[in-house]
Design an enzyme around this catalytic site. Sequence first.
Site, PDB file in Angstrom:
ATOM      1  N   ASN A 405       0.751  -1.012  -0.024  1.00 12.79           N
ATOM      2  CA  ASN A 405      -0.046   0.210   0.005  1.00 12.79           C
ATOM      3  C   ASN A 405       0.779   1.285   0.116  1.00 12.79           C
ATOM      4  O   ASN A 405       1.157   1.981  -0.954  1.00 12.79           O
ATOM      5  CB  ASN A 405      -0.934  -0.049   1.147  1.00 12.79           C
ATOM      6  CG  ASN A 405      -2.048   1.108   1.099  1.00 12.79           C
ATOM      7  OD1 ASN A 405      -2.028   1.924   0.362  1.00 12.79           O
ATOM      8  ND2 ASN A 405      -2.978   1.092   2.122  1.00 12.79           N
ATOM      9  N   ASP A 406       1.459   1.522   1.211  1.00 14.91           N
ATOM     10  CA  ASP A 406       2.392   2.627   1.191  1.00 14.91           C
ATOM     11  C   ASP A 406       3.374   3.141   0.018  1.00 14.91           C
ATOM     12  O   ASP A 406       3.784   4.141  -0.203  1.00 14.91           O
ATOM     13  CB  ASP A 406       2.812   2.927   2.752  1.00 14.91           C
ATOM     14  CG  ASP A 406       1.667   3.076   3.667  1.00 14.91           C
ATOM     15  OD1 ASP A 406       0.559   3.819   3.278  1.00 14.91           O
ATOM     16  OD2 ASP A 406       1.917   2.826   4.841  1.00 14.91           O
TER      17      ASP A 406
END
Lengths: 481, 97
Positions: A405-406
Amino acid sequence: MEFLRNIATEYQTVFYLFTVLFFIFGLKLLTSARTARKGNWLSAFGMTVAVVATLLYKGIISYELIIIGGILASIAGVLSAYLVDMRAIPQFVAILNGFGGGVSALVAIVEFLKGKLPPNVEKLPFDETTKSMYFHAAVSLDMFVGTITFWGSMVAFAKLQKLITERPIVLPAKNLVNFLLLVGIIVCGVLLTLNPSNLTYMFGILILSSLLGLSLTLAVGGADMPVVISLFISYAGLSAGTLGFVFLNHGLIMVGALVGASGLILTRIMAKSMNRDFYGILLGNITPPEMAKVQDDRSFYQGKVKSTTPEEVAMILDSANSVAIVPGYGLAVAQAQGAVRDLYNELTKDGKEVYFAIHPVAGRMPGHMNVLLAEVDIPYDKLKTLEESNELLPDTDVAIVVGANDVVNPLAREAKDSPIYGMPILDVDKSKTVIVIKRSLAPGFAGIPNPLFINENSLMLFADAKPGLTEIVREYKELKS
Amino acid sequence: MDPIIAAIILFVLALVIGFEVITKVPPILHTPLVVASHAMASIMVVSAIEVTGTATNLLTTILAVAALIMGTVNVVGGYFIADRMLAMFKSDKKKKQ
């Protein structure tokens, strides 16, 4: 035999020099996957030279305990090496590292309790007081480094094994407490150096260092483990080096520096890929900077997300020539490596170019994701680094993000006020189509929304990694038959 | 030369060589590198061997044997698990043969 023992005792340093040379050439071979295995054994051979030379050393009078302990521990070592799950490697490394610190501290305690200077220190051309001061200063330093490594590693192990919460446990006035502990340790060390017959100072160093080790690592969250583990290699090297100064053993000093360097390099790489201050980390400040306020997720994504189905993904993949797979630790947790391999095999069978784009902090320690993928037989030339991937991604037809995600969040490039601004990311959004396999729109560790999910060319497949991928493979096969 | 100064010089030189060699290890091999360097750091086991073989009373013997066992597990476990990982890294060409 007597002759050999004389040589081993007189020319100790020469034997260690051979060991160090084997280590350096071993590390050099470790720079390529083709020769790495050889390099590892070359280094193991160097270790054997050091152990044999030590066994021959004249000061040793009894061998029974060494042999019994050595054999039992070797069996334990081999068994654990073959039984450990590859996903548990970070925990395993943490334990090993703790053991390293433990060895260093225990040996220093034994040497101190003996109340006799080691032969090499005895030979120094100084008066008795200076020799004693040198020895006790080295012992204090070694107890400090060894103990802090031991307790720090045990906490990391407990966190990774989920015996305690992965979330940071931060003491109030953490920096002040740590500073006071450090001052206390230095005071005890100086007092021990000046007054070696007093055991209180030894206990002082051991207890305060234990507290500092606990306080430093309890404050670290699960996402920061790659940094902690890299830092620990450095600590392990330092403990070997300081033990070398206790005995004035040149072999230990050289190896300590070699390993210390390796830890520092990895820590710098990890700090850079997580957007952290390298020097701050060295001073024990591993906890992330204050997070920006989390935006309201629902209004951010409302009405802008395009979701897709495995069937549609299969069709998109069918028309693609090049595919990037972007794995995150979520993939390993879901045990979806097998499903990813099946997808890889199906796609390459049709002559498509498939590669894996791997961010340096994917996984729980430096390079962990590569090991997890190698375990399911993904060839290493298909594992691409961040830099390599970012060159390939703009020309890639489909990028499939699984459990990351990040590290694919474009805010890192654009939003100056975001907590991840400046962090190097995989430019997944530049590929022609992006498919994100994710259970929900929940934010990652940074706690911020991801504009990638509402991009023009992004499609969301809401599913668990393993069943999601398996379904895609099944639909793809059906399409082909 | 002062033996302590000599030791410090050795330390710094080894640090420089370490930087030179290790910066060339590619990211895909970082985990095996970590494990292998742990095994190397466990050269501390030689000191554990020495103190075990020269221990004089019960307390120091117990502490020394504990150090010996931890050190040996470290060395042996480290090298074998690094080998197990490295054996998994296969190239595409090798697989097809």
